[in-house]
Design a protein around this motif. Sequence first.
Motif, mmCIF file in Angstrom:
data_model
loop_
_atom_site.group_PDB
_atom_site.id
_atom_site.type_symbol
_atom_site.label_atom_id
_atom_site.label_comp_id
_atom_site.label_asym_id
_atom_site.label_seq_id
_atom_site.Cartn_x
_atom_site.Cartn_y
_atom_site.Cartn_z
ATOM 1 N N PRO A 391 0.810 -1.235 0.000
ATOM 2 C CA PRO A 391 0.000 0.000 0.000
ATOM 3 C C PRO A 391 0.841 1.283 0.000
ATOM 4 O O PRO A 391 0.369 2.321 -0.475
ATOM 5 N N LEU A 392 2.069 1.206 0.506
ATOM 6 C CA LEU A 392 2.928 2.405 0.456
ATOM 7 C C LEU A 392 3.436 2.641 -0.959
ATOM 8 O O LEU A 392 3.421 3.772 -1.465
ATOM 9 N N TYR A 396 1.704 5.951 -1.940
ATOM 10 C CA TYR A 396 2.623 7.094 -1.878
ATOM 11 C C TYR A 396 3.195 7.432 -3.256
ATOM 12 O O TYR A 396 3.196 8.594 -3.663
ATOM 13 N N THR A 440 -6.342 5.717 -3.121
ATOM 14 C CA THR A 440 -5.411 5.919 -2.007
ATOM 15 C C THR A 440 -6.097 5.596 -0.672
ATOM 16 O O THR A 440 -5.473 5.014 0.224
ATOM 17 N N GLN A 443 -6.060 1.877 -0.249
ATOM 18 C CA GLN A 443 -4.718 1.446 0.166
ATOM 19 C C GLN A 443 -4.514 1.731 1.655
ATOM 20 O O GLN A 443 -3.924 0.933 2.388
ATOM 21 N N ALA A 444 -4.985 2.900 2.069
ATOM 22 C CA ALA A 444 -4.808 3.309 3.463
ATOM 23 C C ALA A 444 -5.630 2.428 4.399
ATOM 24 O O ALA A 444 -5.196 2.105 5.509
ATOM 25 N N LEU A 447 -3.601 -0.631 4.759
ATOM 26 C CA LEU A 447 -2.434 -0.374 5.616
ATOM 27 C C LEU A 447 -2.833 -0.311 7.089
ATOM 28 O O LEU A 447 -2.197 -0.914 7.954
ATOM 29 N N SER A 517 -6.266 7.675 8.190
ATOM 30 C CA SER A 517 -5.587 6.583 7.482
ATOM 31 C C SER A 517 -4.742 7.077 6.308
ATOM 32 O O SER A 517 -3.620 6.601 6.108
ATOM 33 N N LEU A 521 -0.748 6.793 5.803
ATOM 34 C CA LEU A 521 -0.104 6.203 4.626
ATOM 35 C C LEU A 521 0.946 7.153 4.048
ATOM 36 O O LEU A 521 2.069 6.738 3.716
#
Lengths: 593, 593
Positions: A391-392, A396, A440, A443-444, A447, A517, A521
Motif C-alpha cells: 500500500p505504500l 505514496y 489511495t 490502500q490506506a 495499511l 488513514s 499512509l
Amino acid sequence: MSYTAPVKDMLFNMAHLAQLDGLTHDVPAFADHGLDTAQAVLEECAKLTEQVIAPLNWEGDKNPSSWHEGGIVKTTPGFKEAFRQYVEGGWQGLVHPADFGGQGFPKVIAAACQEMVNSANLSFALCPLLTDGAIEALLTAGSDELKSRYIPKMIDGSWTGSMNLTEPQAGSDLSLVRTRAEPQGDGTYKVFGTKIFITYGEHDMAENIVHLVLARVPGAPAGVKGISLFVVPKVLVNADGSLGARNDVHCVSIEHKLGIKASPTAVLQFGDHGGAIGYLVGDENRGLEYMFIMMNAARYGVGVQGLALAERAYQQAVGYARDRVQSRPVDGSLPGAAPIIHHPDVRRMLMTMRALTEGCRAMATMAAGAYDRGHAQGDAAQQALYEFLVPLVKGYSTEISHEVTSLGVQVHGGMGFIEETGAAQHYRDAKILTIYEGTTAIQANDLVGRKTLRDGGQFARGLATLVEATEAELAQGSTAAHAVRANLSHARQAYEAVVDYLAATGKGNLNAVFAGSVPYLMLAGNLVAGWCLARGLLAAEKAIAAGEDLAFMQAKVTTARFYAEHILPRTAALRDAVLNGAESALALPLEAF
Amino acid sequence: MSYTAPVKDMLFNMAHLAQLDGLTHDVPAFADHGLDTAQAVLEECAKLTEQVIAPLNWEGDKNPSSWHEGGIVKTTPGFKEAFRQYVEGGWQGLVHPADFGGQGFPKVIAAACQEMVNSANLSFALCPLLTDGAIEALLTAGSDELKSRYIPKMIDGSWTGSMNLTEPQAGSDLSLVRTRAEPQGDGTYKVFGTKIFITYGEHDMAENIVHLVLARVPGAPAGVKGISLFVVPKVLVNADGSLGARNDVHCVSIEHKLGIKASPTAVLQFGDHGGAIGYLVGDENRGLEYMFIMMNAARYGVGVQGLALAERAYQQAVGYARDRVQSRPVDGSLPGAAPIIHHPDVRRMLMTMRALTEGCRAMATMAAGAYDRGHAQGDAAQQALYEFLVPLVKGYSTEISHEVTSLGVQVHGGMGFIEETGAAQHYRDAKILTIYEGTTAIQANDLVGRKTLRDGGQFARGLATLVEATEAELAQGSTAAHAVRANLSHARQAYEAVVDYLAATGKGNLNAVFAGSVPYLMLAGNLVAGWCLARGLLAAEKAIAAGEDLAFMQAKVTTARFYAEHILPRTAALRDAVLNGAESALALPLEAF
C-alpha cells in the motif's frame, strides 16, 4: 520528449536495497540472475522502451484508441507492432515460470523493466500489466487445464488478459457485484452482466482476450463472500487449443478520459445474446480472494507506474530547463539571461521531482526484493514486509506522481499548458494512478486495518526499529549523513507516535482511525522512501571512499540529503493531522456541507 | 454540475475581515455600499452566474473557441449572448469610476462578484478580467483622450481589452521583448512584432478589442527600462468614436491547451502588412511600470480564480459524495452501503477542500478591504498590506487550487477520470493559474524581494504581530479557539523564523534566499489564510453566543479548527525547507541532472 532509462540508479538500488547478489547466492532458482544479468537485461529493455515504445506515447494521446461499429476497438497506430516486439522479446514472460514459457526472473529485475515500459508509455504498459495479473491469478488458483490452455498463449503474447471487477454500482465496494454465472451442468457457466472501466477489455493487439470476471453463482451468499472468479475468453478455445467461435462478450463503448487515452477503457456486456461461456477458477465463492492475488501484483505495478511517470516528467523538465533561456541569475554569476536551470527555484523544483522519484524507486526496489525472498525462500518476515510495503508503494508513489507531474508542467511555464509540449499529458495521465486498483483511501484502509491494527501495530513498530538502526549508522557518517539522520529521526518518531495512536484508538473509535488513514499512509510512505535513500547514501559514501563512480555517488548523497531536508519534514504535519485532527475532520453535520 | 454562489460566506468575510460597514462609514464615496447593498448585488450576481454563465462551463470545454480562415475566432455557442447579459447588467463597470459609466463599487464587493463569475466559468471570466486590467492601465497612465475614447466602450462591453506582454523568447523575462514601435511623426506609432499567449486576443463577443501592447521605440535602452506601452485597437477608431478601418493586427492561430479551452489564447502578428497603428500610453520607456498596474489587478484576480475554481470543485465533490452509495460505514452506524460522504476519508477530503477554499476567500477579502482603504483613504499601511498580500492571494490560492481540484477528482473515484463527469475539467483548468500573470516563483520573487527584503523584513514582522494579537484573543475563547491558537502560534513562529532568516541571508546569499522563496510564499499564505479563518472563528463564536445563525456559525468554527489542525501544521516543513534546505537544493552540478 525522449526518454532515457535510469539503468544506473536501478542497478544501484538492486545492489544496495534489494541485495540482489545475496538473493542470487541464497536462491538456486535465481543463481543466474545477479547484477551482471540484471544489467544486460536492463540495457536490452532500455533499447526497446527508448526506441520503440516511448516515441508512441504522445502519438497515443493525440490518436487514442477508438471504438467502431460491431464492438471493434482500434488502438493507436504503431501499438500493435510495438506490442509484437515486446512479446517477441520475451518481456511478457519475464517473471513467469519457465514451465509455461516464461523466464522466471526475480521481481526485483522485472520491476525495473516494468518501470521502463511505463515511463516510455503508460497507456501501452497497461496491457502487459493486466495480462501479468491474469497470469498470476491463474497460476495461483486455476486448474492445470486452465493453466496449460491459457498461460502459454498469454506469455507469448498471442492473447492478453483483463480484470473485470467494476460494475456501475460496484466500484470500491465489490460486495455490490451483480454479474451472475449460471452453471450449465457440463462444468461451464453462462455469464450475464455489465462490467465497466475494463482496461484493454477490447483491442486489436492480440487475437484473443482472456477476461477474468467476478460474478455470483445462484444461491451464493450476499456480499464479498459470494463472489466467484471466471475465465471468459473473448474467443472460445477449442480442445486442441485453436480458436473457435466468438464468445458472447461485447464491447459496447469505451470511455472518454482525462488521460491514458491510448489505453481503451471498455464497457463490456456479458451474455446479451444467450450467455457468455465462462470457466470457474478455483472454488465457487472464493473469487475475491483470488482476485486479490491479481490485485496485489497490480497494485505494486501501479505504484511503479507512479514513479515511472515521475521519472519521465523529471527528464522532460530537465531537458526544458537546460534549453529555455530566461532572466539573469539572481547572484549575477552570468552576464545575461541564462538557461532557467540556473535559477534557484527551478533547481528546487527539479530536485523535488528527482528526490521523490528516486525515493519511490528505492522503496519499490526494496519491496520487490522482499517479495522475492518471501516467495522463493518462504521467508515470512520478508513476505510480511512486502505486504506492508504494497500500500505504500501504490499509495505514496502515485500521490507523489501528481506532485511531480504538476511540477513538470510548472517548470515549462506557459509552454507546459500547451498540449503539444507533452508535459501536460503526464499530468493528465497521473491522475488515474491514485484511483485505479484501489484508491489511495483503499490502500490506506489496507495499511491501517490488515497491516497495522491486526497485530496491534507490532510489525509497523518493527519497521521503525530498522529505521533507527540506519540512524545509528548515519551518526557515524559525513555532514550530509548527520543532516539526514536528524530529519530521519524526527520522521521516524512522528511515525511511531501515529502507530501508537492508531493502535490505541483502533478499538474504541474506528472513525478517528480511518479519518487519519491517508495521512498515516503518506507519512509511512514518506518515511520509508526517505529511509531507503538514507541507506543509499550510506552505500554511496562507501563507494566515494573507495573512489568509485564519484559523480553518480555524490549525486545520490545530495539527492538523499535534499529528500531529508525538504520532504521528510512533511511528516510532522501528517502526524498532527492524525493525532489531533479526527474530531474536526468529522464534526461538520452532513447538511452543513 | 450546477453552481450555488456562497453569498453567505462572502458577506460574513466582508463584515468581519474587511469591516465593510466601517469602510462605508469612513469613506463618503462608499456611503451607499454597505452590507445591505452588498447582499443585494451579490444576490443579483448569483442569479446571472448560476443560471446563465455556469451552464456554459462544460459546454466550453467540449466546444472550445476555434480559429478560422482569415484570423477569425469563434467562441463557444452561448458565450456571446452570456457576455451581452453580463455587460448589460453593468458588471464590467462594477469597480470602475462613474465618470466613464462605471459604478464605483469597492473592490471588496467586486471581488466577490468576480469569484462568482470565475466559479461559474473560468474561461468566460477571463474576458472581463483582461478588460478590467486594460481599463485600470488606461485610468492610471492614459491621456484624457485615450481614456474618454476607450474606457466607456470597454465598460459598456462594446469593446474588450487584452494584455500583450509575452513573446516566444520573452515570458517571465520581459527584458527580452523585441516588438518595436516606430513613431510616425503624427503622434502615432507603427507596431511590428509577434505576441503569444494573448488571452481573448481575438474573439467574436465584441465589435472591437483594445490591445495593450509592450514594445520598444527606436533607441530605447536595453532591458526592462526600454519598454513602452501602446494601445493598438483591433479596429481603428474614428475621431467621432465610430469604428474605422481594420488595424494591422491579426490572429494567426490559437493554442491547443490543457484547460480553459473556451478562452482563446491567441498568437497575434502586429504589422505584417505595413504596421499596426498604436497610441502611446503615458511616457515612452515607462511601459513596464504601467503594465504592472494591470498586472497587479490581474494577479489579485487570478488569485480569486484559484479560490473560485476550488469552490466549484468542492461543490461538485459534495454533490457526488451525497449521491454515490458505496460500502458500509466503518463504525457500523448504518446497516448497509451508504453515501460515501459518510466515510471518514471522504469527509477529510471534503473538509480539506472546504477549509482551503474558505481560507483563501477570507484572505482575499481582507486584501480587498485593505485595497479599498489604501485607495479611497490614502491609508499607506493598508496599501502596504494589500501589496504584501497580492503575491499570497495569487500564489497560495492558485497552488491550493491544484490540491482542491485534484481532491475533487479523487472524491469521484473512477468517474472523476471520465471527462463527462466534469470534475477533471477543473483539474485541467486549474493548472494555468500558477503560471499566468507571473508563475508562483515570480510571485515569490516579488514577496521576498520587494515586499520583504526591501525593508529588512519589517513589514513582514509587523504582520506577525497582528497574528499574535489574534492568538491572545483566541486564548480567551472556547476549546476550538484554544486548539486553533496553539496551531496558529506554531505557524506564526515558523513564519517569523523564516522572515528573520531571509532578512539575515538576503545580503550575503541571494541563491539561498531564492531557493526558499516559494516555500516562504506557501508558508506565509498558509499562515495568513489560517489567521483570517481564526478571526472568523472569533466572530462566529460571538454570533453563537448571541444566538445568531447557529448552523452557519458553527460550521465556520469547525472549518477554522480543521484548517488549524490539518493545514497550518504544514508550515513546519516549509520552514525547515527554507532554513536548512538551500544547500541541498543548489548542490547538484548541472551535468548531474
